[in-house]
Scaffold this motif. Structure first.
Motif, PDB file in Angstrom:
ATOM      1  N   ARG A 122      30.294  34.617   3.243  1.00 48.47           N
ATOM      2  CA  ARG A 122      30.887  34.080   4.481  1.00 48.47           C
ATOM      3  C   ARG A 122      31.140  34.773   5.892  1.00 48.47           C
ATOM      4  N   GLN A 123      31.547  35.747   5.354  1.00 49.39           N
ATOM      5  CA  GLN A 123      31.781  36.869   6.503  1.00 49.39           C
ATOM      6  C   GLN A 123      30.474  37.410   7.293  1.00 49.39           C
ATOM      7  N   ARG A 124      29.608  37.671   6.350  1.00 52.72           N
ATOM      8  CA  ARG A 124      28.055  37.919   6.951  1.00 52.72           C
ATOM      9  C   ARG A 124      27.347  36.992   7.832  1.00 52.72           C
ATOM     10  N   VAL A 125      27.690  35.518   7.125  1.00 53.89           N
ATOM     11  CA  VAL A 125      27.260  34.436   7.852  1.00 53.89           C
ATOM     12  C   VAL A 125      27.905  34.090   9.340  1.00 53.89           C
ATOM     13  N   VAL A 126      29.158  34.264   9.254  1.00 58.10           N
ATOM     14  CA  VAL A 126      30.009  34.187  10.405  1.00 58.10           C
ATOM     15  C   VAL A 126      29.460  35.185  11.715  1.00 58.10           C
ATOM     16  N   ALA A 127      29.498  36.518  10.995  1.00 59.25           N
ATOM     17  CA  ALA A 127      29.088  37.438  11.934  1.00 59.25           C
ATOM     18  C   ALA A 127      27.776  37.459  12.562  1.00 59.25           C
ATOM     19  N   LEU A 128      26.814  36.819  11.808  1.00 61.16           N
ATOM     20  CA  LEU A 128      25.365  36.885  12.438  1.00 61.16           C
ATOM     21  C   LEU A 128      25.391  35.552  13.329  1.00 61.16           C
ATOM     22  N   THR A 129      26.025  34.301  12.995  1.00 63.85           N
ATOM     23  CA  THR A 129      25.894  33.310  13.644  1.00 63.85           C
ATOM     24  C   THR A 129      26.781  33.181  14.844  1.00 63.85           C
ATOM     25  N   ARG A 130      27.714  33.948  15.100  1.00 60.66           N
ATOM     26  CA  ARG A 130      28.495  33.650  15.950  1.00 60.66           C
ATOM     27  C   ARG A 130      28.028  34.093  17.593  1.00 60.66           C
ATOM     28  N   PRO A 131      27.014  34.712  17.559  1.00 58.47           N
ATOM     29  CA  PRO A 131      26.565  35.100  18.802  1.00 58.47           C
ATOM     30  C   PRO A 131      25.684  33.893  19.391  1.00 58.47           C
ATOM     31  N   PHE A 132      24.982  33.339  18.285  1.00 60.33           N
ATOM     32  CA  PHE A 132      24.174  31.953  18.748  1.00 60.33           C
ATOM     33  C   PHE A 132      25.264  30.790  18.984  1.00 60.33           C
ATOM     34  N   ALA A 133      26.050  30.676  18.255  1.00 58.42           N
ATOM     35  CA  ALA A 133      27.125  29.656  18.634  1.00 58.42           C
ATOM     36  C   ALA A 133      27.769  29.677  19.934  1.00 58.42           C
ATOM     37  N   GLY A 134      27.864  31.147  20.389  1.00 59.36           N
ATOM     38  CA  GLY A 134      28.261  31.280  21.831  1.00 59.36           C
ATOM     39  C   GLY A 134      27.171  30.898  22.712  1.00 59.36           C
ATOM     40  N   VAL A 135      26.048  31.137  22.630  1.00 59.76           N
ATOM     41  CA  VAL A 135      24.867  30.704  23.429  1.00 59.76           C
ATOM     42  C   VAL A 135      24.998  28.986  23.575  1.00 59.76           C
ATOM     43  N   ALA A 136      25.023  28.510  22.215  1.00 60.54           N
ATOM     44  CA  ALA A 136      25.146  26.998  22.443  1.00 60.54           C
ATOM     45  C   ALA A 136      26.563  26.477  23.222  1.00 60.54           C
ATOM     46  N   VAL A 137      27.480  27.044  23.068  1.00 55.91           N
ATOM     47  CA  VAL A 137      28.702  26.617  23.926  1.00 55.91           C
ATOM     48  C   VAL A 137      28.390  26.977  25.501  1.00 55.91           C
ATOM     49  N   PHE A 138      27.663  28.212  25.704  1.00 57.93           N
ATOM     50  CA  PHE A 138      27.467  28.398  27.053  1.00 57.93           C
ATOM     51  C   PHE A 138      26.318  27.358  27.711  1.00 57.93           C
ATOM     52  N   ALA A 139      25.538  26.813  26.785  1.00 53.59           N
ATOM     53  CA  ALA A 139      24.401  25.978  27.270  1.00 53.59           C
ATOM     54  C   ALA A 139      25.033  24.456  27.653  1.00 53.59           C
ATOM     55  N   THR A 140      26.174  24.332  26.543  1.00 57.58           N
ATOM     56  CA  THR A 140      26.945  23.319  26.696  1.00 57.58           C
ATOM     57  C   THR A 140      27.838  22.884  27.972  1.00 57.58           C
ATOM     58  N   VAL A 141      28.513  24.017  28.118  1.00 56.54           N
ATOM     59  CA  VAL A 141      29.374  24.145  29.619  1.00 56.54           C
ATOM     60  C   VAL A 141      28.469  24.011  30.903  1.00 56.54           C
ATOM     61  N   ALA A 142      27.341  24.573  30.707  1.00 55.51           N
ATOM     62  CA  ALA A 142      26.295  24.623  31.872  1.00 55.51           C
ATOM     63  C   ALA A 142      25.935  23.272  32.323  1.00 55.51           C
ATOM     64  N   TRP A 143      25.489  22.657  30.896  1.00 55.77           N
ATOM     65  CA  TRP A 143      25.116  21.241  30.993  1.00 55.77           C
ATOM     66  C   TRP A 143      26.101  20.277  31.662  1.00 55.77           C
ATOM     67  N   LEU A 144      27.322  20.527  31.445  1.00 53.36           N
ATOM     68  CA  LEU A 144      28.384  19.952  32.027  1.00 53.36           C
ATOM     69  C   LEU A 144      28.885  20.306  33.326  1.00 53.36           C
ATOM     70  N   GLY A 145      28.231  21.377  33.771  1.00 51.98           N
ATOM     71  CA  GLY A 145      28.469  22.021  35.146  1.00 51.98           C
ATOM     72  C   GLY A 145      29.861  22.567  35.282  1.00 51.98           C
ATOM     73  N   TRP A 146      30.486  23.039  34.060  1.00 55.36           N
ATOM     74  CA  TRP A 146      31.614  23.486  34.117  1.00 55.36           C
ATOM     75  C   TRP A 146      31.406  25.238  34.467  1.00 55.36           C
ATOM     76  N   TRP A 147      30.903  25.643  35.525  1.00 55.54           N
ATOM     77  CA  TRP A 147      30.581  26.782  35.992  1.00 55.54           C
ATOM     78  C   TRP A 147      31.778  28.036  35.879  1.00 55.54           C
ATOM     79  N   TRP A 148      32.757  27.414  36.218  1.00 54.63           N
ATOM     80  CA  TRP A 148      34.011  28.434  35.847  1.00 54.63           C
ATOM     81  C   TRP A 148      34.323  28.939  34.553  1.00 54.63           C
ATOM     82  N   LEU A 149      33.730  28.135  33.690  1.00 55.68           N
ATOM     83  CA  LEU A 149      34.006  28.513  32.239  1.00 55.68           C
ATOM     84  C   LEU A 149      33.132  29.595  31.709  1.00 55.68           C
ATOM     85  N   THR A 150      31.970  29.660  32.496  1.00 54.84           N
ATOM     86  CA  THR A 150      30.606  30.614  31.907  1.00 54.84           C
ATOM     87  C   THR A 150      31.047  32.009  31.609  1.00 54.84           C
TER      88      THR A 150
END
Length: 255
Positions: free
Chosen positions: A12-40
């Motif tokens: 579980r720790q290995r999966v969390v560590a390896l997937t956390r960066p890509f989850a961050g990219v997904a969050v970035f894409a979401t806030v960019a799509w919503l136009g919440w640039w202040w959060l980027t």
């Protein structure tokens, strides 16, 4: 001092560590799509911390990956920030072997002034890549592929700008964000270093700051025992406290 439990990484720790960066990219894409640039910028900061932490562990083979998995993890984690994971491995292991020698390109900013480390930012990763290219011909395939990442991302982002500005904004933030590496990851932990392993870097102790930085603040502990994964550094620090006290090492307290 180093017992087997300090080297453990659960699936579980290995999966969390390896997937956390890509989850961050997904969050970035979401806030960019919503136009919440202040959060980027906040999201990008979290991505940087996630990538640096897991890449650190991957480089030191600390989370249970085999050689092939390590190569691909370095490639994809580097891809997240448009950096060369293989150049980082080559130069970071050299840093651990030779700091503070002149043959340590990663540690070079520790010899500079504060302002010098800031100004050095834009050329830091390029010089690490070139050092790795010259020293490790066997890695040149990976190095070439990884060197193309930032150029490809910027060009693609410019072409896609009429559709979405998100990719170009991400690329620019990732590239510019890497300019703080010499200051934050080398100069501040290492400047005014001493002649012994216990005085060549520092450790920051606290609850909030170490948690925000995913335990990267335990830099002295990491240098002493790089085989210990980041999620075990807090425990390692507690076990090293008697040795630090006896040697006169005073951890710096932060919130």
């Amino acid at each position: 001092m180093i017992t087997p439990d300090l080297l453990e990484t659960s699936p579980r720790q290995r999966v969390v560590a390896l997937t956390r960066p890509f989850a961050g990219v997904a969050v970035f894409a979401t806030v960019a799509w919503l136009g919440w640039w202040w959060l980027t910028p906040i999201v990008m900061f979290a991505i940087f911390v996630a990538v640096v932490t897991v890449t650190h562990d991957v480089v030191h083979r600390a989370i249970g990956l085999n050689a092939r998995q390590t190569d691909w993890a370095l490639f994809f984690c580097g891809l997240v920030l448009l950096e060369s994971g293989h150049a980082y491995r080559i130069t970071h292991l050299q840093h651990h072997r030779t700091f503070p020698s002149d043959d340590d390109p990663e540690g070079y900013p520790a010899h500079l002034s504060f302002l010098g480390a800031v100004v050095y930012g834009p050329v830091f990763l390029g010089r690490l890549w070139w050092w790795a290219w010259r020293r490790t011909p066997s890695a040149r395939g990976w190095l070439l592929a990884e060197a193309a990442m930032p150029f490809t991302a910027v060009i693609a982002g410019a072409l896609l700008w009429p559709i979405t500005p998100g990719l170009l904004v991400y690329a620019v933030m990732a590239i510019a964000g890497s300019w703080v590496y010499p200051l934050l990851t080398v100069y501040l932990p290492h400047h005014d270093f001493g002649d012994t392993p216990l005085t060549q870097t520092r450790t920051l102790r606290g609850r909030i700051i170490p948690a925000i930085f995913l335990e990267l603040t335990y830099h002295l502990e990491h240098h002493l025992h790089p085989q210990v994964p980041s999620h075990r550094l807090a425990e390692l620090s507690r076990r090293l406290d008697p040795m630090f006290a006896a040697a006169g090492v005073r951890p710096r307290k932060v919130p």
